[in-house]
Design a protein around this motif. Structure first.
Motif, PDB file in Angstrom:
ATOM      1  N   VAL A  66       0.843  -1.198   0.000  1.00  0.00           N
ATOM      2  CA  VAL A  66       0.000   0.000   0.000  1.00  0.00           C
ATOM      3  C   VAL A  66       0.880   1.250   0.000  1.00  0.00           C
ATOM      4  O   VAL A  66       0.650   2.191  -0.744  1.00  0.00           O
ATOM      5  CB  VAL A  66      -0.946   0.015   1.232  1.00  0.00           C
ATOM      6  N   SER A  67       1.900   1.238   0.871  1.00  0.00           N
ATOM      7  CA  SER A  67       2.802   2.397   0.946  1.00  0.00           C
ATOM      8  C   SER A  67       4.117   1.981   1.584  1.00  0.00           C
ATOM      9  O   SER A  67       4.234   0.894   2.150  1.00  0.00           O
ATOM     10  CB  SER A  67       2.154   3.516   1.772  1.00  0.00           C
ATOM     11  N   GLY A  68       5.102   2.875   1.487  1.00  0.00           N
ATOM     12  CA  GLY A  68       6.419   2.609   2.072  1.00  0.00           C
ATOM     13  C   GLY A  68       7.305   1.822   1.130  1.00  0.00           C
ATOM     14  O   GLY A  68       6.987   1.599  -0.039  1.00  0.00           O
ATOM     15  N   ASP A  69       8.450   1.398   1.652  1.00  0.00           N
ATOM     16  CA  ASP A  69       9.426   0.656   0.851  1.00  0.00           C
ATOM     17  C   ASP A  69       8.986  -0.797   0.641  1.00  0.00           C
ATOM     18  O   ASP A  69       8.065  -1.271   1.299  1.00  0.00           O
ATOM     19  CB  ASP A  69      10.789   0.675   1.560  1.00  0.00           C
ATOM     20  N   ALA A  70       9.689  -1.500  -0.256  1.00  0.00           N
ATOM     21  CA  ALA A  70       9.406  -2.925  -0.482  1.00  0.00           C
ATOM     22  C   ALA A  70       9.615  -3.693   0.825  1.00  0.00           C
ATOM     23  O   ALA A  70      10.541  -3.400   1.580  1.00  0.00           O
ATOM     24  CB  ALA A  70      10.327  -3.460  -1.572  1.00  0.00           C
ATOM     25  N   PRO A  71       8.770  -4.684   1.105  1.00  0.00           N
ATOM     26  CA  PRO A  71       8.845  -5.379   2.398  1.00  0.00           C
ATOM     27  C   PRO A  71       9.999  -6.370   2.475  1.00  0.00           C
ATOM     28  O   PRO A  71      10.575  -6.772   1.471  1.00  0.00           O
ATOM     29  CB  PRO A  71       7.509  -6.119   2.468  1.00  0.00           C
ATOM     30  N   THR A  72      10.310  -6.805   3.693  1.00  0.00           N
ATOM     31  CA  THR A  72      11.290  -7.863   3.928  1.00  0.00           C
ATOM     32  C   THR A  72      10.927  -9.114   3.127  1.00  0.00           C
ATOM     33  O   THR A  72       9.749  -9.404   2.925  1.00  0.00           O
ATOM     34  CB  THR A  72      11.344  -8.230   5.425  1.00  0.00           C
ATOM     35  N   LYS A  73      11.960  -9.865   2.722  1.00  0.00           N
ATOM     36  CA  LYS A  73      11.709 -11.116   1.984  1.00  0.00           C
ATOM     37  C   LYS A  73      11.176 -12.215   2.903  1.00  0.00           C
ATOM     38  O   LYS A  73      10.816 -13.296   2.442  1.00  0.00           O
ATOM     39  CB  LYS A  73      12.970 -11.578   1.261  1.00  0.00           C
ATOM     40  N   GLU A  74      11.152 -11.946   4.216  1.00  0.00           N
ATOM     41  CA  GLU A  74      10.678 -12.959   5.167  1.00  0.00           C
ATOM     42  C   GLU A  74       9.153 -12.925   5.363  1.00  0.00           C
ATOM     43  O   GLU A  74       8.633 -13.506   6.316  1.00  0.00           O
ATOM     44  CB  GLU A  74      11.360 -12.764   6.540  1.00  0.00           C
ATOM     45  N   ILE A  75       8.442 -12.255   4.466  1.00  0.00           N
ATOM     46  CA  ILE A  75       6.986 -12.157   4.580  1.00  0.00           C
ATOM     47  C   ILE A  75       6.298 -13.523   4.750  1.00  0.00           C
ATOM     48  O   ILE A  75       5.417 -13.667   5.593  1.00  0.00           O
ATOM     49  CB  ILE A  75       6.391 -11.387   3.358  1.00  0.00           C
ATOM     50  N   PRO A  76       6.690 -14.575   3.979  1.00  0.00           N
ATOM     51  CA  PRO A  76       6.014 -15.872   4.142  1.00  0.00           C
ATOM     52  C   PRO A  76       6.077 -16.408   5.578  1.00  0.00           C
ATOM     53  O   PRO A  76       5.137 -17.028   6.069  1.00  0.00           O
ATOM     54  CB  PRO A  76       6.770 -16.807   3.188  1.00  0.00           C
ATOM     55  N   LEU A  77       7.205 -16.144   6.225  1.00  0.00           N
ATOM     56  CA  LEU A  77       7.432 -16.561   7.600  1.00  0.00           C
ATOM     57  C   LEU A  77       6.428 -15.887   8.543  1.00  0.00           C
ATOM     58  O   LEU A  77       5.760 -16.541   9.352  1.00  0.00           O
ATOM     59  CB  LEU A  77       8.859 -16.128   7.947  1.00  0.00           C
ATOM     60  N   HIS A  78       6.318 -14.566   8.425  1.00  0.00           N
ATOM     61  CA  HIS A  78       5.397 -13.806   9.271  1.00  0.00           C
ATOM     62  C   HIS A  78       3.952 -14.221   8.983  1.00  0.00           C
ATOM     63  O   HIS A  78       3.169 -14.448   9.907  1.00  0.00           O
ATOM     64  CB  HIS A  78       5.568 -12.300   9.008  1.00  0.00           C
ATOM     65  N   ALA A  79       3.612 -14.331   7.699  1.00  0.00           N
ATOM     66  CA  ALA A  79       2.241 -14.664   7.308  1.00  0.00           C
ATOM     67  C   ALA A  79       1.811 -16.011   7.889  1.00  0.00           C
ATOM     68  O   ALA A  79       0.692 -16.166   8.388  1.00  0.00           O
ATOM     69  CB  ALA A  79       2.114 -14.676   5.789  1.00  0.00           C
ATOM     70  N   ALA A  80       2.711 -16.986   7.856  1.00  0.00           N
ATOM     71  CA  ALA A  80       2.377 -18.328   8.350  1.00  0.00           C
ATOM     72  C   ALA A  80       2.130 -18.319   9.856  1.00  0.00           C
ATOM     73  O   ALA A  80       1.215 -18.994  10.354  1.00  0.00           O
ATOM     74  CB  ALA A  80       3.504 -19.301   8.012  1.00  0.00           C
ATOM     75  N   LEU A  81       2.926 -17.531  10.578  1.00  0.00           N
ATOM     76  CA  LEU A  81       2.744 -17.475  12.042  1.00  0.00           C
ATOM     77  C   LEU A  81       1.448 -16.750  12.387  1.00  0.00           C
ATOM     78  O   LEU A  81       0.699 -17.193  13.266  1.00  0.00           O
ATOM     79  CB  LEU A  81       3.961 -16.802  12.683  1.00  0.00           C
ATOM     80  N   TYR A  82       1.140 -15.656  11.697  1.00  0.00           N
ATOM     81  CA  TYR A  82      -0.132 -14.964  11.932  1.00  0.00           C
ATOM     82  C   TYR A  82      -1.322 -15.870  11.612  1.00  0.00           C
ATOM     83  O   TYR A  82      -2.327 -15.882  12.318  1.00  0.00           O
ATOM     84  CB  TYR A  82      -0.230 -13.694  11.071  1.00  0.00           C
ATOM     85  N   GLU A  83      -1.183 -16.620  10.530  1.00  0.00           N
ATOM     86  CA  GLU A  83      -2.285 -17.482  10.085  1.00  0.00           C
ATOM     87  C   GLU A  83      -2.598 -18.560  11.116  1.00  0.00           C
ATOM     88  O   GLU A  83      -3.744 -18.903  11.357  1.00  0.00           O
ATOM     89  CB  GLU A  83      -1.911 -18.125   8.741  1.00  0.00           C
ATOM     90  N   THR A  84      -1.544 -19.109  11.727  1.00  0.00           N
ATOM     91  CA  THR A  84      -1.748 -20.225  12.660  1.00  0.00           C
ATOM     92  C   THR A  84      -1.909 -19.774  14.109  1.00  0.00           C
ATOM     93  O   THR A  84      -2.408 -20.535  14.933  1.00  0.00           O
ATOM     94  CB  THR A  84      -0.579 -21.237  12.570  1.00  0.00           C
ATOM     95  N   ARG A  85      -1.496 -18.532  14.429  1.00  0.00           N
ATOM     96  CA  ARG A  85      -1.691 -18.018  15.794  1.00  0.00           C
ATOM     97  C   ARG A  85      -2.562 -16.777  15.717  1.00  0.00           C
ATOM     98  O   ARG A  85      -2.092 -15.660  15.576  1.00  0.00           O
ATOM     99  CB  ARG A  85      -0.342 -17.678  16.444  1.00  0.00           C
ATOM    100  N   SER A  86      -3.854 -17.009  15.821  1.00  0.00           N
ATOM    101  CA  SER A  86      -4.806 -15.915  15.593  1.00  0.00           C
ATOM    102  C   SER A  86      -4.674 -14.789  16.621  1.00  0.00           C
ATOM    103  O   SER A  86      -5.034 -13.648  16.347  1.00  0.00           O
ATOM    104  CB  SER A  86      -6.241 -16.454  15.590  1.00  0.00           C
ATOM    105  N   SER A  87      -4.129 -15.082  17.807  1.00  0.00           N
ATOM    106  CA  SER A  87      -3.991 -14.040  18.840  1.00  0.00           C
ATOM    107  C   SER A  87      -2.776 -13.143  18.594  1.00  0.00           C
ATOM    108  O   SER A  87      -2.646 -12.085  19.221  1.00  0.00           O
ATOM    109  CB  SER A  87      -3.880 -14.682  20.223  1.00  0.00           C
ATOM    110  N   ALA A  88      -1.884 -13.554  17.691  1.00  0.00           N
ATOM    111  CA  ALA A  88      -0.642 -12.794  17.474  1.00  0.00           C
ATOM    112  C   ALA A  88      -0.930 -11.451  16.811  1.00  0.00           C
ATOM    113  O   ALA A  88      -1.657 -11.373  15.828  1.00  0.00           O
ATOM    114  CB  ALA A  88       0.319 -13.598  16.616  1.00  0.00           C
ATOM    115  N   ARG A  89      -0.348 -10.396  17.365  1.00  0.00           N
ATOM    116  CA  ARG A  89      -0.466  -9.053  16.775  1.00  0.00           C
ATOM    117  C   ARG A  89       0.884  -8.500  16.353  1.00  0.00           C
ATOM    118  O   ARG A  89       0.958  -7.478  15.683  1.00  0.00           O
ATOM    119  CB  ARG A  89      -1.101  -8.077  17.792  1.00  0.00           C
ATOM    120  N   ALA A  90       1.953  -9.149  16.787  1.00  0.00           N
ATOM    121  CA  ALA A  90       3.304  -8.673  16.439  1.00  0.00           C
ATOM    122  C   ALA A  90       4.248  -9.867  16.344  1.00  0.00           C
ATOM    123  O   ALA A  90       4.077 -10.854  17.062  1.00  0.00           O
ATOM    124  CB  ALA A  90       3.805  -7.701  17.496  1.00  0.00           C
ATOM    125  N   ILE A  91       5.229  -9.754  15.442  1.00  0.00           N
ATOM    126  CA  ILE A  91       6.237 -10.803  15.282  1.00  0.00           C
ATOM    127  C   ILE A  91       7.614 -10.154  15.172  1.00  0.00           C
ATOM    128  O   ILE A  91       7.789  -9.159  14.466  1.00  0.00           O
ATOM    129  CB  ILE A  91       5.958 -11.671  14.030  1.00  0.00           C
TER     130      ILE A  91
END
Length: 220
Positions: A66-91
């Motif tokens: 949406v805005s800002g610089d290109a994201p870290t290449k570790e996005i799949p890692l963060h996405a998988a943890l958010y997906e499986t831990r619904s209570s997570a708000r930060a990684i």
């Protein structure tokens, strides 16, 4: 908390982690999940010590920039943890020295990389799982994280570093620091036959503080 304040928080904690040598160079990344399902995440090749709040990456709920610089290449890692831990708000993901060293030892149990050394390790980080080595940014790491089925808030990537989720950024940072210090203790005590917490002491912590531990930690 407003998005502006959240951006400032990412910069503040990032600088603190960097200045204490917990993630060198442009390694490590931080993400926050927003109320609309989108994320704030540190950009690719950015040092956590020198983040600009205006340039932090903003992604929508589908992962589109949406805005800002290109994201870290570790996005799949963060996405998988958010997906499986619904209570997570930060990684928080770091390349912290002692945690990386721990991840390379032959004797560690992938279901519980550390024995119950201190109460605060169990209270903050819980039990930590080990994920096998994948090259940084490899989408296959997401499947490995998903395979843990959300049971762990803290995960160690072999030869790479810790990934820790929290219900706030502060909680995720504190848990990551606790994991790093406990890894350091383990390395200091290795081969000295130390006294770890007993099964009864662990059960007392679980009962007193309402801990939900993925696996029962045990002595190595």
């Amino acid at each position: 908390m407003s998005e502006t304040k959240l951006r400032d928080e990412i910069c503040r904690f990032g600088r603190s982690l960097f200045e204490r040598g917990l993630t060198p160079g442009s390694s490590g990344n931080i993400s926050l999940r927003l109320d609309d399902g989108g994320w704030l995440v540190t950009p690719t090749n950015a040092s956590l010590g020198f983040l600009d709040p205006a340039r932090i990456t903003r992604l929508d709920a589908t992962g589109k920039l949406v805005s800002g610089d290109a994201p870290t290449k570790e996005i799949p890692l963060h996405a998988a943890l958010y997906e499986t831990r619904s209570s997570a708000r930060a990684i928080v993901h770091l390349h912290s020295t002692h945690s990386v060293a721990l991840s390379m030892l032959p004797e560690i149990d992938p279901r519980a990389v550390l024995p119950p050394i201190t109460p605060y390790y169990l209270m903050r980080a819980g039990v930590t799982a080990l994920v096998p080595y994948y090259r940084p940014g490899d989408p296959a790491v997401a499947d490995a994280i998903k395979g843990l089925a959300g049971r762990y808030t803290s995960v160690l990537l072999a030869n790479h570093g810790p990934v820790v989720a929290g219900d706030t950024l502060e909680a995720a940072v504190f848990a990551t620091e606790e994991l790093e210090e406990t890894a350091k203790l383990y390395l200091l005590l290795r081969g000295l036959n130390p006294r770890y917490l007993t099964k009864e002491q662990v059960e007392d912590l679980v009962k007193t503080f309402g801990l939900k531990l993925a696996e029962e930690p045990h002595s190595h």
